[in-house]
Write a protein that holds these residues in place. Structure first.
Motif, mmCIF file in Angstrom:
data_model
loop_
_atom_site.group_PDB
_atom_site.id
_atom_site.type_symbol
_atom_site.label_atom_id
_atom_site.label_comp_id
_atom_site.label_asym_id
_atom_site.label_seq_id
_atom_site.Cartn_x
_atom_site.Cartn_y
_atom_site.Cartn_z
ATOM 1 N N GLY A 16 -10.744 -45.672 58.168
ATOM 2 C CA GLY A 16 -11.731 -45.300 59.165
ATOM 3 C C GLY A 16 -12.878 -44.453 58.640
ATOM 4 N N PHE A 17 -13.001 -44.334 57.317
ATOM 5 C CA PHE A 17 -14.071 -43.537 56.721
ATOM 6 C C PHE A 17 -15.370 -44.323 56.551
ATOM 7 C CE2 PHE A 17 -10.352 -41.238 54.857
ATOM 8 C CZ PHE A 17 -10.576 -40.024 55.488
ATOM 9 N N ALA A 18 -15.284 -45.651 56.597
ATOM 10 C CA ALA A 18 -16.463 -46.490 56.351
ATOM 11 C C ALA A 18 -16.303 -47.805 57.105
ATOM 12 C CB ALA A 18 -16.621 -46.751 54.853
ATOM 13 N N SER A 19 -17.366 -48.583 57.111
ATOM 14 C CA SER A 19 -17.292 -49.929 57.676
ATOM 15 C C SER A 19 -17.864 -50.902 56.653
ATOM 16 C CB SER A 19 -18.063 -50.012 58.995
ATOM 17 O OG SER A 19 -19.417 -49.681 58.791
ATOM 18 N N GLU A 20 -17.378 -52.129 56.705
ATOM 19 C CA GLU A 20 -17.860 -53.172 55.798
ATOM 20 C C GLU A 20 -19.197 -53.679 56.321
ATOM 21 O OE1 GLU A 20 -18.814 -55.647 53.131
ATOM 22 O OE2 GLU A 20 -16.889 -54.672 52.761
ATOM 23 N N ALA A 21 -20.221 -53.643 55.469
ATOM 24 C CA ALA A 21 -21.574 -54.029 55.884
ATOM 25 C C ALA A 21 -21.742 -55.538 56.025
ATOM 26 C CB ALA A 21 -22.598 -53.483 54.897
#
Length: 95
Positions: A16-21
């Motif tokens: 939950g620290f990032a999202s896939e672009a």
């Protein structure tokens, strides 16, 4: 570097620290993390093979260095973020 990027992306996104672009890869990572890693490794490997087969062209030489620098920067970001967050990660995400 590709494997480091795949594993790093998988960790940051699932934690939950990032999202896939990339929308396609975002769909795949949500459906199957294993398929995400395999697909990412396959796509980048095929791209590298394509660049290798076209290595005699000047354009290929011009784009290969920036691509490498981008991947190197992404790898450095993954490693530095992991180092900074390692106490938090090792403590079980603060729980």
């Amino acid at each position: 570097m590709n494997l480091l990027d795949a594993i790093g992306t998988l960790f940051w996104v699932t934690a939950g620290f990032a999202s896939e672009a990339n929308p396609l890869m975002d769909f795949v990572i949500k459906e199957s993390p294993f398929a995400f890693v395999i697909l990412k490794l396959a796509l980048v490997s095929l791209s590298v093979l394509l660049l290798w087969s076209l290595r005699s062209y000047k354009l290929t030489k011009l784009i290969t260095i920036p691509i490498f620098i981008i991947y190197l920067c992404i790898s450095i970001i993954h490693i530095s973020a992991l180092i900074k967050l390692s106490p938090y990660i090792l403590s079980g995400f603060g729980g």
